[in-house]
Design a protein around this motif. Structure first.
Motif, PDB file in Angstrom:
ATOM      1  N   ASP A   4      -7.776 -17.731   8.792  1.00 45.80           N
ATOM      2  CA  ASP A   4      -7.383 -18.770   7.845  1.00 45.80           C
ATOM      3  C   ASP A   4      -8.558 -19.421   7.121  1.00 45.80           C
ATOM      4  OD1 ASP A   4      -4.731 -18.365   8.305  1.00 45.80           O
ATOM      5  OD2 ASP A   4      -4.394 -20.162   9.501  1.00 45.80           O
ATOM      6  N   PHE A   5      -9.770 -18.985   7.420  1.00 46.39           N
ATOM      7  CA  PHE A   5     -10.947 -19.600   6.798  1.00 46.39           C
ATOM      8  C   PHE A   5     -11.571 -18.708   5.724  1.00 46.39           C
ATOM      9  CE2 PHE A   5     -10.348 -21.822  10.734  1.00 46.39           C
ATOM     10  CZ  PHE A   5     -10.611 -23.132  10.404  1.00 46.39           C
ATOM     11  N   HIS A   6     -10.880 -17.658   5.330  1.00 52.46           N
ATOM     12  CA  HIS A   6     -11.385 -16.751   4.296  1.00 52.46           C
ATOM     13  C   HIS A   6     -10.230 -16.314   3.422  1.00 52.46           C
ATOM     14  CE1 HIS A   6     -15.311 -16.391   6.347  1.00 52.46           C
ATOM     15  NE2 HIS A   6     -14.577 -16.511   7.436  1.00 52.46           N
ATOM     16  N   TRP A   7     -10.506 -16.090   2.146  1.00 50.41           N
ATOM     17  CA  TRP A   7      -9.477 -15.609   1.237  1.00 50.41           C
ATOM     18  C   TRP A   7      -9.059 -14.205   1.633  1.00 50.41           C
ATOM     19  CZ3 TRP A   7      -7.736 -19.701  -0.800  1.00 50.41           C
ATOM     20  CH2 TRP A   7      -8.583 -20.726  -1.243  1.00 50.41           C
ATOM     21  N   PHE A   8      -7.849 -13.840   1.272  1.00 51.51           N
ATOM     22  CA  PHE A   8      -7.280 -12.579   1.748  1.00 51.51           C
ATOM     23  C   PHE A   8      -8.071 -11.359   1.297  1.00 51.51           C
ATOM     24  CE2 PHE A   8      -5.148 -13.465  -2.281  1.00 51.51           C
ATOM     25  CZ  PHE A   8      -5.287 -12.263  -2.942  1.00 51.51           C
ATOM     26  N   TRP A   9      -8.858 -11.483   0.232  1.00 41.02           N
ATOM     27  CA  TRP A   9      -9.621 -10.328  -0.246  1.00 41.02           C
ATOM     28  C   TRP A   9     -10.926 -10.127   0.527  1.00 41.02           C
ATOM     29  CZ3 TRP A   9      -8.478 -14.427  -3.722  1.00 41.02           C
ATOM     30  CH2 TRP A   9      -9.507 -15.347  -3.908  1.00 41.02           C
ATOM     31  N   THR A  10     -11.202 -11.001   1.492  1.00 38.28           N
ATOM     32  CA  THR A  10     -12.398 -10.836   2.325  1.00 38.28           C
ATOM     33  C   THR A  10     -12.114  -9.748   3.352  1.00 38.28           C
ATOM     34  OG1 THR A  10     -12.913 -13.184   2.070  1.00 38.28           O
ATOM     35  CG2 THR A  10     -14.037 -11.999   3.844  1.00 38.28           C
ATOM     36  N   VAL A  11     -12.731  -8.585   3.179  1.00 35.87           N
ATOM     37  CA  VAL A  11     -12.488  -7.445   4.052  1.00 35.87           C
ATOM     38  C   VAL A  11     -13.828  -6.888   4.527  1.00 35.87           C
ATOM     39  CG1 VAL A  11     -11.490  -5.136   4.225  1.00 35.87           C
ATOM     40  CG2 VAL A  11     -10.368  -6.872   2.809  1.00 35.87           C
ATOM     41  N   PRO A  12     -14.053  -6.752   5.839  1.00 34.06           N
ATOM     42  CA  PRO A  12     -13.134  -7.151   6.902  1.00 34.06           C
ATOM     43  C   PRO A  12     -13.181  -8.665   7.131  1.00 34.06           C
ATOM     44  CG  PRO A  12     -15.146  -6.310   7.867  1.00 34.06           C
ATOM     45  CD  PRO A  12     -15.276  -6.110   6.376  1.00 34.06           C
ATOM     46  N   THR A  13     -12.131  -9.195   7.724  1.00 36.18           N
ATOM     47  CA  THR A  13     -12.136 -10.604   8.091  1.00 36.18           C
ATOM     48  C   THR A  13     -13.198 -10.818   9.176  1.00 36.18           C
ATOM     49  OG1 THR A  13      -9.760 -10.711   7.671  1.00 36.18           O
ATOM     50  CG2 THR A  13     -10.744 -12.523   8.926  1.00 36.18           C
ATOM     51  N   ALA A  52       4.377 -14.392  12.396  1.00 30.99           N
ATOM     52  CA  ALA A  52       3.184 -13.573  12.329  1.00 30.99           C
ATOM     53  C   ALA A  52       2.350 -14.006  11.159  1.00 30.99           C
ATOM     54  CB  ALA A  52       3.575 -12.089  12.163  1.00 30.99           C
ATOM     55  N   ALA A  53       1.026 -13.771  11.269  1.00 30.66           N
ATOM     56  CA  ALA A  53       0.141 -14.106  10.170  1.00 30.66           C
ATOM     57  C   ALA A  53       0.325 -13.068   9.085  1.00 30.66           C
ATOM     58  CB  ALA A  53      -1.304 -14.109  10.661  1.00 30.66           C
ATOM     59  N   ALA A  54       0.556 -13.498   7.862  1.00 33.08           N
ATOM     60  CA  ALA A  54       0.759 -12.571   6.765  1.00 33.08           C
ATOM     61  C   ALA A  54      -0.552 -11.926   6.402  1.00 33.08           C
ATOM     62  CB  ALA A  54       1.327 -13.302   5.551  1.00 33.08           C
ATOM     63  N   THR A  55      -0.519 -10.645   6.023  1.00 36.78           N
ATOM     64  CA  THR A  55      -1.686  -9.925   5.579  1.00 36.78           C
ATOM     65  C   THR A  55      -1.463  -9.532   4.141  1.00 36.78           C
ATOM     66  OG1 THR A  55      -2.115  -9.088   7.789  1.00 36.78           O
ATOM     67  CG2 THR A  55      -3.104  -7.885   5.953  1.00 36.78           C
ATOM     68  N   ALA A  56      -2.436  -9.750   3.283  1.00 42.05           N
ATOM     69  CA  ALA A  56      -2.246  -9.496   1.867  1.00 42.05           C
ATOM     70  C   ALA A  56      -3.087  -8.321   1.436  1.00 42.05           C
ATOM     71  CB  ALA A  56      -2.614 -10.734   1.066  1.00 42.05           C
ATOM     72  N   VAL A  57      -2.588  -7.550   0.485  1.00 44.52           N
ATOM     73  CA  VAL A  57      -3.283  -6.403  -0.070  1.00 44.52           C
ATOM     74  C   VAL A  57      -3.544  -6.690  -1.529  1.00 44.52           C
ATOM     75  CG1 VAL A  57      -3.151  -3.941  -0.528  1.00 44.52           C
ATOM     76  CG2 VAL A  57      -2.088  -4.876   1.531  1.00 44.52           C
ATOM     77  N   LEU A  58      -4.777  -6.528  -1.973  1.00 49.96           N
ATOM     78  CA  LEU A  58      -5.150  -6.809  -3.353  1.00 49.96           C
ATOM     79  C   LEU A  58      -4.962  -5.559  -4.185  1.00 49.96           C
ATOM     80  CD1 LEU A  58      -6.431  -8.855  -5.297  1.00 49.96           C
ATOM     81  CD2 LEU A  58      -8.638  -7.880  -4.704  1.00 49.96           C
ATOM     82  N   VAL A  59      -4.243  -5.668  -5.271  1.00 52.71           N
ATOM     83  CA  VAL A  59      -3.981  -4.542  -6.156  1.00 52.71           C
ATOM     84  C   VAL A  59      -4.560  -4.880  -7.514  1.00 52.71           C
ATOM     85  CG1 VAL A  59      -2.213  -3.088  -7.182  1.00 52.71           C
ATOM     86  CG2 VAL A  59      -1.849  -4.067  -4.912  1.00 52.71           C
ATOM     87  N   LEU A  60      -5.495  -4.049  -7.994  1.00 55.47           N
ATOM     88  CA  LEU A  60      -6.127  -4.283  -9.278  1.00 55.47           C
ATOM     89  C   LEU A  60      -5.329  -3.593 -10.379  1.00 55.47           C
ATOM     90  CD1 LEU A  60      -9.893  -3.739  -8.416  1.00 55.47           C
ATOM     91  CD2 LEU A  60      -8.671  -5.889  -8.645  1.00 55.47           C
ATOM     92  N   GLY A  61      -5.296  -4.220 -11.554  1.00 58.33           N
ATOM     93  CA  GLY A  61      -4.631  -3.584 -12.667  1.00 58.33           C
ATOM     94  C   GLY A  61      -3.796  -4.576 -13.440  1.00 58.33           C
ATOM     95  N   PRO A  62      -3.199  -4.148 -14.533  1.00 60.08           N
ATOM     96  CA  PRO A  62      -2.373  -5.049 -15.334  1.00 60.08           C
ATOM     97  C   PRO A  62      -1.148  -5.458 -14.548  1.00 60.08           C
ATOM     98  CG  PRO A  62      -2.157  -2.789 -16.074  1.00 60.08           C
ATOM     99  CD  PRO A  62      -3.263  -2.787 -15.089  1.00 60.08           C
ATOM    100  N   ALA A  63      -0.746  -6.707 -14.712  1.00 54.15           N
ATOM    101  CA  ALA A  63       0.426  -7.211 -14.000  1.00 54.15           C
ATOM    102  C   ALA A  63       1.148  -8.192 -14.880  1.00 54.15           C
ATOM    103  CB  ALA A  63       0.002  -7.900 -12.697  1.00 54.15           C
TER     104      ALA A  63
END
Length: 227
Positions: free
Chosen positions: A110-119, A26-37
């Motif tokens: 696959d032609f956009h970075w994962f933070w591009t919402v909506p794809t 399956a195509a992985a889906t990524a979630v962007l989390v802002l904050g210290p890491a």
């Protein structure tokens, strides 16, 4: 003469959490989390995107966006005339349907970075589904994406203009099937509901094999490079 030094600005680090099924299924889906890491979780610096390559995995793999768009257009060029002709020949009472894969078949995953919402949608595919929907054709999506992101996936499809008659995702029992067998079984389910699948669109052979569709349209995957 006093020198001016820019004020120190705290930097924001990013953590990336990926959601997906078993590797290669399956195509992985990524979630962007802002904050210290922690430093170990810092996102790598992405290559600079160009007008011909917006970004994403395709850019990392060296797949040219403009060339891909031309290849997609070539595949989709006969699709609209086919659907028009097929609907003109549709017998009374028939329930026609189109089935589509999602990643790199309906969305430019696959032609956009994962933070591009909506794809973004693949325009030629979206336009065909809108025409079909306006002429009484049901539009189903059968994807290897995991069920945990079903609602996010459906929202994305609708946000970019797709009509959605139904969305099939992989739940836990489906993970034990080959993708091709899972997708063929879902098309069989759609047929069991009384629909005639007049077209099936995907970019991998696993989207298309197994029957249960009158005609298939295969978009490019460049020997499996695109998910």
């Amino acid at each position: 003469m006093r020198s001016h030094r820019p004020a120190h600005r705290p930097r924001t680090r990013y953590r990336i959490r990926s959601l997906g099924a078993a590797a290669g299924t399956a195509a992985a889906t990524a979630v962007l989390v802002l904050g210290p890491a922690a430093t170990a979780e810092a996102a790598p610096v992405a290559p600079t995107a160009t007008a011909s390559a917006p970004g994403g995995n395709a850019l990392l793999l060296g797949i040219d966006y403009a060339a891909w768009k031309r290849d997609v257009a070539a595949v989709m060029a006969p699709a609209r005339p086919y659907v028009e002709q097929r609907l003109a020949q549709s017998p009374a009472g028939e329930k026609p349907a189109i089935v589509l894969d999602i990643d790199n078949s309906s969305l430019e995953t696959d032609f956009h970075w994962f933070w591009t919402v909506p794809t973004p949608a693949i325009a030629e595919v979206r336009d065909l589904t809108q025409y079909a929907d306006a002429h009484g054709v049901a539009v189903f999506f059968v994807t290897a994406r995991p069920g945990i992101i079903a609602s996010l996936t459906e929202r994305n499809l609708k946000q970019v203009g797709y009509p959605v008659s139904g969305l099939y995702v992989r739940d836990l029992p489906d993970l034990f099937q080959e993708v091709s067998a899972y997708k063929a079984a879902k098309r069989a389910e759609i047929e069991a509901r009384g629909y005639t699948i007049i077209a099936n669109i995907g970019n991998n052979q696993s989207d298309l094999v197994g029957g249960h569709a009158e005609r298939t349209f295969k978009l490019p995957d460049y020997n499996g490079k695109l998910s």
